[in-house]
Design a protein around this motif. Structure first.
Motif, PDB file in Angstrom:
ATOM      1  N   PHE A 290      36.145  69.859 -44.983  1.00  0.00           N
ATOM      2  CA  PHE A 290      34.979  70.169 -45.028  1.00  0.00           C
ATOM      3  C   PHE A 290      34.390  71.621 -44.516  1.00  0.00           C
ATOM      4  O   PHE A 290      35.176  72.066 -43.439  1.00  0.00           O
ATOM      5  CB  PHE A 290      34.121  69.002 -44.506  1.00  0.00           C
ATOM      6  N   GLY A 329      30.634  69.681 -46.616  1.00  0.00           N
ATOM      7  CA  GLY A 329      31.573  69.167 -47.629  1.00  0.00           C
ATOM      8  C   GLY A 329      32.716  69.869 -48.002  1.00  0.00           C
ATOM      9  O   GLY A 329      32.808  70.736 -47.530  1.00  0.00           O
ATOM     10  N   ASN A 330      33.086  69.180 -49.126  1.00  0.00           N
ATOM     11  CA  ASN A 330      34.334  69.853 -49.769  1.00  0.00           C
ATOM     12  C   ASN A 330      33.655  70.639 -51.036  1.00  0.00           C
ATOM     13  O   ASN A 330      32.995  70.093 -51.850  1.00  0.00           O
ATOM     14  CB  ASN A 330      35.287  68.848 -50.360  1.00  0.00           C
ATOM     15  N   LEU A 334      31.857  69.107 -54.296  1.00  0.00           N
ATOM     16  CA  LEU A 334      30.477  69.321 -54.529  1.00  0.00           C
ATOM     17  C   LEU A 334      30.360  70.186 -55.810  1.00  0.00           C
ATOM     18  O   LEU A 334      29.292  69.603 -56.496  1.00  0.00           O
ATOM     19  CB  LEU A 334      29.750  70.073 -53.563  1.00  0.00           C
ATOM     20  N   HIS A 417      31.107  61.943 -49.236  1.00  0.00           N
ATOM     21  CA  HIS A 417      30.178  62.755 -48.459  1.00  0.00           C
ATOM     22  C   HIS A 417      29.123  62.155 -47.710  1.00  0.00           C
ATOM     23  O   HIS A 417      28.190  62.767 -47.266  1.00  0.00           O
ATOM     24  CB  HIS A 417      29.593  64.073 -49.374  1.00  0.00           C
ATOM     25  N   LEU A 437      22.273  64.045 -49.992  1.00  0.00           N
ATOM     26  CA  LEU A 437      23.518  64.269 -49.024  1.00  0.00           C
ATOM     27  C   LEU A 437      22.862  64.657 -47.583  1.00  0.00           C
ATOM     28  O   LEU A 437      21.955  65.279 -47.597  1.00  0.00           O
ATOM     29  CB  LEU A 437      24.457  65.526 -49.643  1.00  0.00           C
ATOM     30  N   TRP A 446      32.039  67.678 -38.604  1.00  0.00           N
ATOM     31  CA  TRP A 446      32.986  66.554 -39.349  1.00  0.00           C
ATOM     32  C   TRP A 446      34.252  66.703 -39.354  1.00  0.00           C
ATOM     33  O   TRP A 446      34.752  67.906 -39.156  1.00  0.00           O
ATOM     34  CB  TRP A 446      32.301  66.405 -40.729  1.00  0.00           C
ATOM     35  N   SER A 449      36.068  70.010 -40.772  1.00  0.00           N
ATOM     36  CA  SER A 449      35.259  71.043 -40.967  1.00  0.00           C
ATOM     37  C   SER A 449      35.452  72.100 -40.013  1.00  0.00           C
ATOM     38  O   SER A 449      35.961  72.081 -38.937  1.00  0.00           O
ATOM     39  CB  SER A 449      33.781  70.495 -41.087  1.00  0.00           C
TER      40      SER A 449
END
Length: 455
Positions: A290, A329-330, A334, A417, A437, A446, A449
């Motif tokens: 992330f 997020g990834n 995404l 997510h 999101l 996170w 991340s």
């Protein structure tokens, strides 16, 4: 919905249903027990008073000589008898030749009424029911607020009608017993329901365990099968590409056959990749990776990427962005999530249709809306639109090359997510997919991340 949430909700529903049914049965039984006990108390008291009244009747009639007159022998038979007309004089030296054992207890009383239904004598003025006797039937029950009594007719020794005898008892003891029973039931019921709830949760867990194990085995089988298929599919792809580019292959019929096989092989390879991604998301084995990602940049890139496909249908996707929105997020996931929504809107919109994409902040969430002017989704299909391999229109989905996994993947990625994906649609008016999101500032760090990376 993740696997853990799915099984937790199912377990909760099973426990809830079991608890509700058992609580209802227990409640009905509790009410029945109370009503039965109240009925038994009443019947027991009635039988007791009838027995006492019968005994008094048999002992009194041989000594009654004049209608409506209390003979001295009556005062000897019944202790503490109060003659109303003499204002309850004392018996003095009148000997008591007989005393029923019940009159030694508190709560019992005897009333004598003449034929005009006027009270002549009583043993307990305080407990007097003040209910006039009814000559319609012997042993008539009189149920007052605080007492229960039975009455029967008396005759003189010559067979003349004398009056009425009423034998009663206070309901204080019976009411106290029923109140105690009600208290125990009121306290015991919620405790029993709590115990049923805990037992239901435990039993539901036991019942769900085989299902969870089977589900996990199916997921693992899907992952293993998809993984094992990658090697032969890759070999077939390489062979087909070699055959297509071979200079010796000039036969148009063979070229067409190889191209068809090549397309289907690519489709199969894409299906395998989708299944592997879904399995990794379900089993939570995908490395997070992330990082802060700008949704405006992602959506703009995707619109540019799909512009050629959109122009073939004379569609120009419109982006409306009120703010710059960033999430943690990834990046790859995404792109795939939002890309599935945009390409789905383009495919299902008619020629010269409209595809609108809006970005805004909504309740501390980044909200993305993808709206199309397609045929819409029926209400009964909206609940299943995110299921795997489900297609609203089978022919149209196959014509566009879909496998029925696009929206299922999008939903899984959204949940991965900590977001959610919903749809609002009407037949003939198009559809709107709403993705929400958590914003980057809501979850600054996170697992997996890093702040020094950016999409």
């Amino acid at each position: 919905m993740s696997e853990e949430q799915l099984f937790r909700q199912t377990k909760l529903k099973l426990a809830g249903y079991y608890t509700t049914v058992m609580s209802l049965i227990l409640g009905i039984c509790s009410v029945a027990i109370y009503q039965i006990e109240a009925y038994n108390q009443k019947q027991s008291l009635h039988r007791e008073l009838v027995s006492i009244a019968g005994t008094l009747h048999d002992g009194l009639e041989p000594v009654l000589t004049r209608p409506g007159q209390i003979e001295p022998e009556v005062e000897r038979l019944i202790p503490n008898l109060c003659i109303v007309v003499t204002q309850c004089h004392s018996l003095g030296s009148v000997p008591r030749i007989h005393t029923l054992s019940v009159f030694a207890q508190s709560g019992y009383y005897v009333n004598f009424w003449d034929l005009s239904k006027t009270l002549i004598a009583t043993t307990q003025p305080r407990l007097n029911s003040n209910i006039e006797p009814n000559s319609a039937a012997p042993f008539l029950a009189n149920h007052h607020a605080d007492v229960y009594a039975v009455t029967l007719k008396l005759k003189t020794v010559n067979g003349q009608a004398w009056g009425y005898l009423e034998v009663g008892r206070s309901l204080e003891h019976s009411q106290a017993y029923l109140q105690t029973l009600l208290l125990y039931l009121s306290i015991g019921y919620p405790i029993a329901v709590l115990g049923i709830g805990l037992a239901s949760w435990w039993l539901a867990g036991i019942a769900m365990q085989p299902v969870a194990d089977s589900y996990e085995k199916i997921q693992q089988f899907t992952a293993d099968a998809a993984h094992e298929l990658r090697t032969p599919i890759a070999a077939m792809q390489a062979t087909l590409e070699t055959a297509l580019t071979s200079e010796g292959n000039t036969n148009p019929e063979k070229q067409g056959m190889f191209q068809t096989l090549h397309r289907q092989n690519l489709r199969l390879n894409g299906l395998i990749q989708d299944l592997m991604l879904l399995t990794r998301l379900d089993l939570n084995t995908t490395p997070p990776h992330f990082q802060p990602c700008n949704l405006n940049v992602i959506v703009s890139d995707l619109i540019e990427e799909f512009s050629a496909i959109a122009l073939e249908k004379s569609i120009v996707p419109a982006l409306i962005a009120e703010d710059q929105l960033a999430v943690i997020g990834n990046e790859e996931h995404l792109y795939q999530l939002i890309g599935n929504l945009i390409i789905n809107a383009i495919h299902y919109s008619p020629d010269q249709g409209e595809v609108d994409i809006s970005l805004q902040e909504h309740k501390h969430m980044a909200q993305i809306k993808v709206t199309d002017t397609g045929p819409g989704i029926p209400d009964d299909a909206q609940a299943r639109i995110f299921e795997r391999f489900y297609r609203v229109n089978q022919d149209r989905s196959r014509a566009t090359g879909g496998t029925g996994l696009g929206l299922a993947i999008a939903q899984s990625i959204a949940q991965y997510h900590h977001g959610h994906l919903t749809v609002v649609s009407q037949i003939g008016l198009g559809s709107t997919f709403i993705l929400e999101l958590p914003l980057a500032r809501a979850h600054p760090i996170w697992p997996g991340s890093s702040r020094d990376q950016s999409c």
